[in-house]
Motif scaffolding. Structure first.
Motif, PDB file in Angstrom:
ATOM      1  N   MET A   1      16.051  31.088   6.487  1.00 22.85           N
ATOM      2  CA  MET A   1      17.036  31.487   7.505  1.00 22.85           C
ATOM      3  C   MET A   1      16.429  31.439   8.910  1.00 22.85           C
ATOM      4  N   THR A   2      17.220  30.995   9.877  1.00 21.95           N
ATOM      5  CA  THR A   2      16.689  30.886  11.239  1.00 21.95           C
ATOM      6  C   THR A   2      16.391  32.273  11.803  1.00 21.95           C
ATOM      7  N   LYS A   3      15.245  32.393  12.471  1.00 23.37           N
ATOM      8  CA  LYS A   3      14.885  33.668  13.103  1.00 23.37           C
ATOM      9  C   LYS A   3      15.208  33.617  14.587  1.00 23.37           C
ATOM     10  N   THR A   4      15.322  34.813  15.164  1.00 26.16           N
ATOM     11  CA  THR A   4      15.585  34.923  16.604  1.00 26.16           C
ATOM     12  C   THR A   4      14.446  35.695  17.259  1.00 26.16           C
ATOM     13  N   ALA A   5      13.965  35.155  18.390  1.00 25.79           N
ATOM     14  CA  ALA A   5      12.891  35.834  19.130  1.00 25.79           C
ATOM     15  C   ALA A   5      13.327  36.096  20.562  1.00 25.79           C
ATOM     16  N   LEU A   6      12.901  37.249  21.074  1.00 25.89           N
ATOM     17  CA  LEU A   6      13.075  37.567  22.497  1.00 25.89           C
ATOM     18  C   LEU A   6      11.681  37.591  23.121  1.00 25.89           C
ATOM     19  N   ILE A   7      11.505  36.774  24.180  1.00 25.77           N
ATOM     20  CA  ILE A   7      10.209  36.708  24.870  1.00 25.77           C
ATOM     21  C   ILE A   7      10.379  37.281  26.274  1.00 25.77           C
ATOM     22  N   THR A   8       9.605  38.316  26.610  1.00 24.14           N
ATOM     23  CA  THR A   8       9.560  38.736  28.013  1.00 24.14           C
ATOM     24  C   THR A   8       8.422  37.950  28.663  1.00 24.14           C
ATOM     25  N   GLY A   9       8.542  37.696  29.983  1.00 28.29           N
ATOM     26  CA  GLY A   9       7.525  36.857  30.638  1.00 28.29           C
ATOM     27  C   GLY A   9       7.723  35.391  30.326  1.00 28.29           C
ATOM     28  N   ILE A  10       8.978  34.987  30.187  1.00 29.15           N
ATOM     29  CA  ILE A  10       9.290  33.607  29.767  1.00 29.15           C
ATOM     30  C   ILE A  10       8.853  32.586  30.816  1.00 29.15           C
ATOM     31  N   THR A  11       8.803  32.994  32.101  1.00 26.71           N
ATOM     32  CA  THR A  11       8.434  32.037  33.162  1.00 26.71           C
ATOM     33  C   THR A  11       6.918  31.891  33.312  1.00 26.71           C
ATOM     34  N   GLY A  12       6.146  32.674  32.566  1.00 23.94           N
ATOM     35  CA  GLY A  12       4.689  32.629  32.694  1.00 23.94           C
ATOM     36  C   GLY A  12       4.084  31.548  31.807  1.00 23.94           C
ATOM     37  N   GLN A  13       2.751  31.429  31.896  1.00 14.95           N
ATOM     38  CA  GLN A  13       2.038  30.419  31.109  1.00 14.95           C
ATOM     39  C   GLN A  13       2.307  30.563  29.615  1.00 14.95           C
ATOM     40  N   ASP A  14       2.077  31.771  29.087  1.00 14.99           N
ATOM     41  CA  ASP A  14       2.196  31.959  27.638  1.00 14.99           C
ATOM     42  C   ASP A  14       3.651  31.888  27.193  1.00 14.99           C
ATOM     43  N   GLY A  15       4.562  32.349  28.065  1.00 14.90           N
ATOM     44  CA  GLY A  15       5.989  32.249  27.748  1.00 14.90           C
ATOM     45  C   GLY A  15       6.375  30.794  27.502  1.00 14.90           C
ATOM     46  N   TYR A  16       5.863  29.897  28.329  1.00 17.55           N
ATOM     47  CA  TYR A  16       6.158  28.466  28.166  1.00 17.55           C
ATOM     48  C   TYR A  16       5.677  27.977  26.790  1.00 17.55           C
ATOM     49  N   HIS A  17       4.386  28.229  26.502  1.00 17.33           N
ATOM     50  CA  HIS A  17       3.805  27.697  25.248  1.00 17.33           C
ATOM     51  C   HIS A  17       4.450  28.341  24.019  1.00 17.33           C
ATOM     52  N   LEU A  18       4.710  29.656  24.092  1.00 14.00           N
ATOM     53  CA  LEU A  18       5.278  30.341  22.925  1.00 14.00           C
ATOM     54  C   LEU A  18       6.698  29.849  22.649  1.00 14.00           C
ATOM     55  N   ALA A  19       7.478  29.657  23.706  1.00 13.06           N
ATOM     56  CA  ALA A  19       8.844  29.165  23.511  1.00 13.06           C
ATOM     57  C   ALA A  19       8.821  27.771  22.869  1.00 13.06           C
ATOM     58  N   GLU A  20       7.895  26.923  23.302  1.00 15.40           N
ATOM     59  CA  GLU A  20       7.774  25.588  22.697  1.00 15.40           C
ATOM     60  C   GLU A  20       7.444  25.704  21.207  1.00 15.40           C
ATOM     61  N   LEU A  21       6.500  26.592  20.892  1.00 19.34           N
ATOM     62  CA  LEU A  21       6.080  26.766  19.496  1.00 19.34           C
ATOM     63  C   LEU A  21       7.253  27.239  18.635  1.00 19.34           C
ATOM     64  N   LEU A  22       7.966  28.273  19.120  1.00 22.94           N
ATOM     65  CA  LEU A  22       9.048  28.865  18.318  1.00 22.94           C
ATOM     66  C   LEU A  22      10.223  27.903  18.199  1.00 22.94           C
ATOM     67  N   ASN A  23      10.494  27.163  19.264  1.00 26.15           N
ATOM     68  CA  ASN A  23      11.572  26.166  19.194  1.00 26.15           C
ATOM     69  C   ASN A  23      11.232  25.107  18.139  1.00 26.15           C
ATOM     70  N   GLY A  24       9.956  24.730  18.095  1.00 28.59           N
ATOM     71  CA  GLY A  24       9.496  23.764  17.078  1.00 28.59           C
ATOM     72  C   GLY A  24       9.651  24.320  15.667  1.00 28.59           C
ATOM     73  N   LYS A  25       9.697  25.644  15.538  1.00 32.65           N
ATOM     74  CA  LYS A  25       9.879  26.272  14.222  1.00 32.65           C
ATOM     75  C   LYS A  25      11.348  26.653  14.001  1.00 32.65           C
ATOM     76  N   SER A  26      12.223  26.088  14.823  1.00 31.08           N
ATOM     77  CA  SER A  26      13.680  26.289  14.709  1.00 31.08           C
ATOM     78  C   SER A  26      14.139  27.717  14.977  1.00 31.08           C
ATOM     79  N   TYR A  27      13.386  28.493  15.729  1.00 29.10           N
ATOM     80  CA  TYR A  27      13.853  29.817  16.138  1.00 29.10           C
ATOM     81  C   TYR A  27      14.975  29.658  17.166  1.00 29.10           C
ATOM     82  N   THR A  28      15.845  30.659  17.224  1.00 27.96           N
ATOM     83  CA  THR A  28      16.704  30.828  18.392  1.00 27.96           C
ATOM     84  C   THR A  28      15.878  31.634  19.393  1.00 27.96           C
ATOM     85  N   VAL A  29      15.690  31.072  20.594  1.00 28.38           N
ATOM     86  CA  VAL A  29      14.774  31.699  21.560  1.00 28.38           C
ATOM     87  C   VAL A  29      15.548  32.284  22.740  1.00 28.38           C
TER      88      VAL A  29
END
Ligand code: NAP
Ligand code: F7E
Length: 331
Positions: A1-29
């Motif tokens: 089942m698809t998971k959903t993640a909420l990332i605070t600090g999305i505009t920062g360095q790690d926010g960028y990389h984490l969103a890419e990773l989770l999107n690649g794992k089919s999360y709703t971000v």
């Protein structure tokens, strides 16, 4: 089942990389974005259109409760912070409010919205909590049991965030984990941090756009890894049956002078000294002289290991900035 993640600090360095990773794992971000007319909004919308942006601020509990209600996340990654150590000396109260008490606001938002038994929480803790003064472990590197001795308002605020996360885990059985991450860098590192400041200046010097770089203390040593590797560790922590705290580090430490040598080497300059001027403006009231991490627990329990080594990190950052500066588009 698809998971959903909420990332605070999305505009920062790690926010960028984490969103890419989770999107690649089919999360709703979902990503929390703050402020009126945030200049980074357009970049996120253009580069990462899959992110669902929610307006909010770590100092505003009601905005965080609203964000929880909209996203209904399975996982919350709290990456937002006033994260620049030098800036925290100049703005200690703001730093305490955002980097310290902001963590409590996110944890409370999870509880208020009824997620304390279901939501998994990641707190971005830091090697700055150690402060370079635990001489009990010379050469071994800081692990999860090393003594804390923060040396900046940033480090002190992060220590509050670390302990309140552990407290919520123990008090309310929340699946709340802290990643004690040593410095991690890359193409998305903010220009205010020393590695990116150097890689960008080296590119500009090569292209004839500037003739020198001004820095503060050149002696400190850091355990520098690649941000893309570290966000994978964050994700792995939340996939474990039980919450816990983990150090992510390379197990190597290098000085700023080592970084300068490799970075200037990328543009064929062997002697970097004529290009570097020291400016007291960039010195801090208290310095962390040396940081070395021991990632054995994360390697054993999470199966995590850094992939990018120090020379490759410097190379990829300089290459990226040479391309960006040549096309005149700094991100
Ligand atoms: P970063 O690039 O400085 O990003 C910080 C983020 O926090 C930005 O998105 C910023 O938003 C947001 N933010 C700041 N104040 C906020 C507020 N009041 N409300 C909501 N958002 C706010 O940091 P990073 O390098 O990605 O690091 C991510 C996290 O890991 C941080 O908590 C940092 O302290 C921690 N950490 C980083 C490292 C490292 O080496 N990178 C190591 C250990 C721990 P704006 O764009 O609107 O300013
Ligand atoms: O400084 C020295 C400076 O600002 C590294 C944050 O992500 O990692 C980061 O904190 C060293 C320090 O990173 C300049 O004095 C010399 O000794 O790149 P930095 P940091 O302070 O290690 C930790 C793990 C975090 O958690 C933080 O959020 O470099 N230095 N000259 C300089 N530093 C800067 N920024 N600018 C200079 O001109």
């Amino acid at each position: 089942m698809t998971k959903t993640a909420l990332i605070t600090g999305i505009t920062g360095q790690d926010g960028y990389h984490l969103a890419e990773l989770l999107n690649g794992k089919s999360y709703t971000v979902y990503g929390l974005i703050r402020g009126q007319n945030n200049p980074k909004l357009a970049r996120v919308e253009q580069e990462q259109p899959y992110i669902n942006l929610i307006e909010g601020d770590l100092t505003d509990l009601s905005s965080l409760v609203k964000a929880m209600d909209i996203a209904k996340p399975d996982e919350v990654y709290n990456l937002a912070a006033v994260s620049h150590v030098g800036y925290s000396f100049k703005n200690p109260i703001l730093t305490a409010d955002v980097t310290g008490k902001g963590v409590l606001n996110v944890l409370e938002a999870i509880r208020i919205s009824g997620g304390e038994k279901t939501v998994r929480f990641y707190q971005a803790s830091t090697s700055e909590m150690f402060g370079g003064l635990d001489y009990n472990r010379p050469g071994k590197g800081y692990d999860e049991n090393a003594l804390f001795h923060p040396r900046s308002p940033y480090g002190v605020a992060k220590l509050y965030g670390h302990w309140i996360t552990k407290n919520y885990r123990e008090s309310y059985s929340m699946h709340a984990s802290c990643g004690i991450l040593f410095n991690h860098e890359g193409e998305r590192r903010g220009i205010e941090f020393v590695t990116r400041k150097i890689s960008n200046a080296v590119a500009r010097i090569h292209l004839g756009l500037q003739d020198h770089i001004e820095l503060g203390n050149l002696d400190p040593k850091r355990d520098w890894g690649y941000a893309g590797d570290y966000v994978e560790g964050m994700w792995l922590m939340l996939q474990q049956p039980k919450p816990d705290d983990y150090v992510l580090a390379t197990g190597e430490t290098h000085s700023i002078q080592d970084f300068l040598e490799l970075a200037f080497g990328e543009i064929g300059i062997d002697d970097w000294k004529p290009y570097v001027k020291q400016n007291p403006k960039f010195m801090r009231p208290a310095e962390v002289d040396i940081l070395l991490g021991n990632p054995q627990k994360a390697e054993k329990v999470l199966g995590w290991k850094r992939r990018v080594d120090f020379p490759s990190l410097v190379k990829l950052m300089v290459k990226h900035d040479l391309e960006l500066e040549a096309s005149n588009k700094l991100t």
